[in-house]
Design a protein around this motif. Structure first.
Motif, PDB file in Angstrom:
ATOM      1  N   ARG A 195       0.827  -1.205   0.000  1.00  0.00           N
ATOM      2  CA  ARG A 195       0.000   0.000   0.000  1.00  0.00           C
ATOM      3  C   ARG A 195       0.867   1.264   0.000  1.00  0.00           C
ATOM      4  N   LYS A 196       1.888   1.272   0.841  1.00  0.00           N
ATOM      5  CA  LYS A 196       2.758   2.449   0.889  1.00  0.00           C
ATOM      6  C   LYS A 196       3.498   2.653  -0.424  1.00  0.00           C
ATOM      7  N   VAL A 197       3.970   1.560  -1.007  1.00  0.00           N
ATOM      8  CA  VAL A 197       4.703   1.661  -2.275  1.00  0.00           C
ATOM      9  C   VAL A 197       3.797   2.201  -3.384  1.00  0.00           C
ATOM     10  N   SER A 251      -9.083  10.191  -3.487  1.00  0.00           N
ATOM     11  CA  SER A 251     -10.231   9.286  -3.300  1.00  0.00           C
ATOM     12  C   SER A 251      -9.808   7.880  -2.872  1.00  0.00           C
ATOM     13  N   ASN A 252      -8.520   7.714  -2.490  1.00  0.00           N
ATOM     14  CA  ASN A 252      -7.990   6.438  -1.973  1.00  0.00           C
ATOM     15  C   ASN A 252      -7.957   5.322  -3.015  1.00  0.00           C
ATOM     16  N   PHE A 253      -7.949   5.681  -4.268  1.00  0.00           N
ATOM     17  CA  PHE A 253      -7.869   4.659  -5.315  1.00  0.00           C
ATOM     18  C   PHE A 253      -6.609   3.793  -5.183  1.00  0.00           C
ATOM     19  N   PRO A 254      -5.399   4.368  -4.972  1.00  0.00           N
ATOM     20  CA  PRO A 254      -4.203   3.522  -4.825  1.00  0.00           C
ATOM     21  C   PRO A 254      -4.293   2.560  -3.643  1.00  0.00           C
ATOM     22  N   ARG A 255      -4.890   3.002  -2.540  1.00  0.00           N
ATOM     23  CA  ARG A 255      -5.016   2.128  -1.371  1.00  0.00           C
ATOM     24  C   ARG A 255      -5.857   0.904  -1.687  1.00  0.00           C
ATOM     25  N   TYR A 256      -6.962   1.118  -2.371  1.00  0.00           N
ATOM     26  CA  TYR A 256      -7.832  -0.016  -2.707  1.00  0.00           C
ATOM     27  C   TYR A 256      -7.141  -0.966  -3.692  1.00  0.00           C
ATOM     28  N   ILE A 257      -6.417  -0.427  -4.646  1.00  0.00           N
ATOM     29  CA  ILE A 257      -5.707  -1.265  -5.610  1.00  0.00           C
ATOM     30  C   ILE A 257      -4.652  -2.120  -4.910  1.00  0.00           C
ATOM     31  N   ALA A 258      -4.009  -1.529  -3.895  1.00  0.00           N
ATOM     32  CA  ALA A 258      -2.956  -2.260  -3.180  1.00  0.00           C
ATOM     33  C   ALA A 258      -3.486  -3.499  -2.476  1.00  0.00           C
ATOM     34  N   TYR A 306     -14.786 -10.460  -0.016  1.00  0.00           N
ATOM     35  CA  TYR A 306     -13.898  -9.301   0.096  1.00  0.00           C
ATOM     36  C   TYR A 306     -13.557  -8.734  -1.283  1.00  0.00           C
ATOM     37  N   LEU A 307     -13.390  -9.609  -2.266  1.00  0.00           N
ATOM     38  CA  LEU A 307     -13.098  -9.158  -3.638  1.00  0.00           C
ATOM     39  C   LEU A 307     -14.262  -8.347  -4.207  1.00  0.00           C
ATOM     40  N   VAL A 308     -15.492  -8.804  -3.956  1.00  0.00           N
ATOM     41  CA  VAL A 308     -16.669  -8.063  -4.425  1.00  0.00           C
ATOM     42  C   VAL A 308     -16.717  -6.681  -3.791  1.00  0.00           C
ATOM     43  N   ILE A 309     -16.518  -6.637  -2.472  1.00  0.00           N
ATOM     44  CA  ILE A 309     -16.551  -5.346  -1.770  1.00  0.00           C
ATOM     45  C   ILE A 309     -15.424  -4.440  -2.257  1.00  0.00           C
ATOM     46  N   LEU A 310     -14.249  -5.028  -2.468  1.00  0.00           N
ATOM     47  CA  LEU A 310     -13.103  -4.244  -2.937  1.00  0.00           C
ATOM     48  C   LEU A 310     -13.361  -3.659  -4.325  1.00  0.00           C
ATOM     49  N   CYS A 311     -13.980  -4.431  -5.187  1.00  0.00           N
ATOM     50  CA  CYS A 311     -14.318  -3.928  -6.530  1.00  0.00           C
ATOM     51  C   CYS A 311     -15.311  -2.763  -6.445  1.00  0.00           C
ATOM     52  N   ILE A 312     -16.265  -2.868  -5.526  1.00  0.00           N
ATOM     53  CA  ILE A 312     -17.230  -1.776  -5.347  1.00  0.00           C
ATOM     54  C   ILE A 312     -16.525  -0.513  -4.848  1.00  0.00           C
ATOM     55  N   PHE A 346     -14.666   1.035  -7.652  1.00  0.00           N
ATOM     56  CA  PHE A 346     -15.633   1.690  -8.542  1.00  0.00           C
ATOM     57  C   PHE A 346     -16.105   3.016  -7.937  1.00  0.00           C
ATOM     58  N   ARG A 347     -16.364   3.019  -6.635  1.00  0.00           N
ATOM     59  CA  ARG A 347     -16.773   4.256  -5.963  1.00  0.00           C
ATOM     60  C   ARG A 347     -15.664   5.308  -6.028  1.00  0.00           C
ATOM     61  N   SER A 348     -14.445   4.875  -5.839  1.00  0.00           N
ATOM     62  CA  SER A 348     -13.314   5.797  -5.919  1.00  0.00           C
ATOM     63  C   SER A 348     -13.209   6.427  -7.306  1.00  0.00           C
ATOM     64  N   LEU A 349     -13.410   5.626  -8.342  1.00  0.00           N
ATOM     65  CA  LEU A 349     -13.367   6.155  -9.710  1.00  0.00           C
ATOM     66  C   LEU A 349     -14.505   7.147  -9.945  1.00  0.00           C
ATOM     67  N   LEU A 350     -15.682   6.833  -9.417  1.00  0.00           N
ATOM     68  CA  LEU A 350     -16.820   7.750  -9.583  1.00  0.00           C
ATOM     69  C   LEU A 350     -16.557   9.082  -8.882  1.00  0.00           C
ATOM     70  N   ARG A 351     -16.048   9.018  -7.670  1.00  0.00           N
ATOM     71  CA  ARG A 351     -15.763  10.255  -6.936  1.00  0.00           C
ATOM     72  C   ARG A 351     -14.673  11.073  -7.628  1.00  0.00           C
ATOM     73  N   THR A 352     -13.684  10.375  -8.162  1.00  0.00           N
ATOM     74  CA  THR A 352     -12.627  11.066  -8.898  1.00  0.00           C
ATOM     75  C   THR A 352     -13.195  11.771 -10.115  1.00  0.00           C
TER      76      THR A 352
END
Length: 423
Positions: free
Chosen positions: A52-54, A77-84, A117-123, A126-132
């Protein structure tokens, strides 16, 4: 690549080590599995923090070097954190069948949990992309006043709805594609989200028909709203009133009910002034030649009185009017001259837009006198300046009324009643 043979060896080594120490086979397998579980949790947690930090630092460094602001909003919007979080999840997915080979039920539970967890993470991604996207578009002149929040909320409701269906499928194994399931789900959605659906439809109509924009000044008496629209979302419209309070209005009310939008005034060349002075009817009279001469001292209407009186004299001469009584023939009245004075004063006022409609008129007599209405437009549309302009006009007219032998109508006060009773 991950060395699965070494991992499998480590998993079996713990169990064999406990057996060599004289532990029962079942207990050795359970203890080894428990230790493996703790190790996996520790490794995945540490790995998640590092990855996550990287990734976050990499995104920040990349966003600083680019000219566009879209990637800056991605970071916020924390997109990198969710991707990590996908990296540790992939590792759990791979090592779970090996570490818990003796307990397939645990492996199955971990797979179900990982899938949820994968389903929630994908949501969340998606929310991060929408907010961005929303934050990026709000910085554009073409979109800053559009109800983007409404569309984002609709998409998020849809995303969570799909996510819930998938989670139910993972937990129960029940197919979400059957007609019966879809029909029942549709009925539940319509029942629970009735207001949301109405708000969504209203948001589309508001946007397409350009009924309200963020920043518009609206007056909605039904809800006590009088101020600027600060937010339009799926369920409500938020209005900041001029007393700095906030009023929330259901979005669908913008379609169902009537309200006043002042945008047309703000975009026009002037703001309307429409107000009346009530003249006491008993103070209205014909003007004598002596009174006309006195009124000629008022510079604004001196030319009008001369020109008008010539027409009056010419007409009276033609009809041989008996001027021993003022009522015969044509005559000028103090109210008519005052009305012309008000009209001339407005034409001389630099704050009034002469290119827009300008008029001083009589209204029908009332029990409060005869209304003399001022109808014009000020150049300045700012509320505070507009009120000053309007006040200056009526301050002057109210003070000018006595010069024409007229009186302003007002209801009797306590002092008036006392004066009458003492006579």
């Amino acid at each position: 690549m991950m060395d699965f043979d070494a991992l499998k060896y480590y998993s079996c080594w713990l169990q064999e080590f406990f057996i060599d120490q004289g532990m029962h086979l079942g207990l050795a397998a359970a203890l080894g599995t428990f230790i493996n579980l703790l190790v996996v949790i520790l490794v995945v947690t540490v790995l998640d923090i590092i990855v996550r930090k990287v990734i976050v630092q990499a995104f920040k460094a990349f966003s600083v070097k680019t000219a566009t602001t879209f990637d800056d909003y991605l970071v916020k919007s924390n997109f990198p954190r969710y991707i990590a979080h996908f990296v540790p999840l992939a590792i759990v997915w791979e090592i779970a069948p090996i570490l818990f080979i003796e307990y397939p039920i645990i492996t199955k539970i971990i797979f179900v949990g990982a899938n949820i967890y994968l389903v929630i993470l994908c949501i969340l991604v998606f929310r991060s992309l929408l907010r961005t996207t929303r934050n990026y578009l709000q910085g554009k002149p073409d979109y800053y006043d559009k109800p983007l929040e409404s569309y984002i909320q609709v998409l998020m409701i849809f995303a969570w709805g799909v996510g819930v269906f998938f989670i139910i499928n993972l937990l129960t194994g029940y197919s979400i594609t059957s007609l019966a399931t879809l029909g029942a789900a549709s009925a539940i959605v319509l029942l629970i989200f009735k207001d949301t659906i109405l708000g969504f439809v209203a948001s589309i109509q508001v946007s397409v028909n350009d009924i309200v924009r963020i920043g518009d000044w609206i007056t909605f008496s039904k809800y006590g709203a009088d101020g600027y629209v600060t937010e339009i979302n799926l369920a409500t419209v938020r209005v900041q009133n001029f007393d700095n309070t906030y009023t929330t209005i259901p979005t669908y009310s913008l379609i169902a009910d009537s309200f006043q939008n002042w945008r047309g005034m703000q975009e026009s060349k002037g703001r309307r002034i429409k107000r009346a002075i009530f003249i006491k009817q008993s103070s209205i009279k014909f003007l004598t030649p002596e009174e006309l001469e006195d009124l000629k001292k008022i510079q604004l209407i001196a030319p009008y009185i001369d020109h008008r009186q010539k027409d009056v004299n010419h007409y009276n001469k033609q009809v041989e009017a008996d001027k021993s009584l003022l009522i015969n023939g044509k005559n000028q009245t103090n109210l008519g001259v005052f009305r012309k004075y008000a009209d001339a004063m407005l034409h001389e006022n630099p704050a009034i837009n002469k290119d827009l409609f300008l008029m001083v008129r009589h209204l029908a007599p009332t029990d409060k006198g005869i209304p003399i209405e001022i109808f014009c437009f000020s150049y300045d549309k700012n509320w505070e300046n507009y009120e000053h302009i309007q006040a200056d006009i009526f301050d002057h007219l109210l003070a000018a009324v006595p010069y024409f032998g007229l009186e302003i109508f007002e209801l009797p006060t306590g002092k008036d009643i006392v004066n009458i009773s003492t006579k």
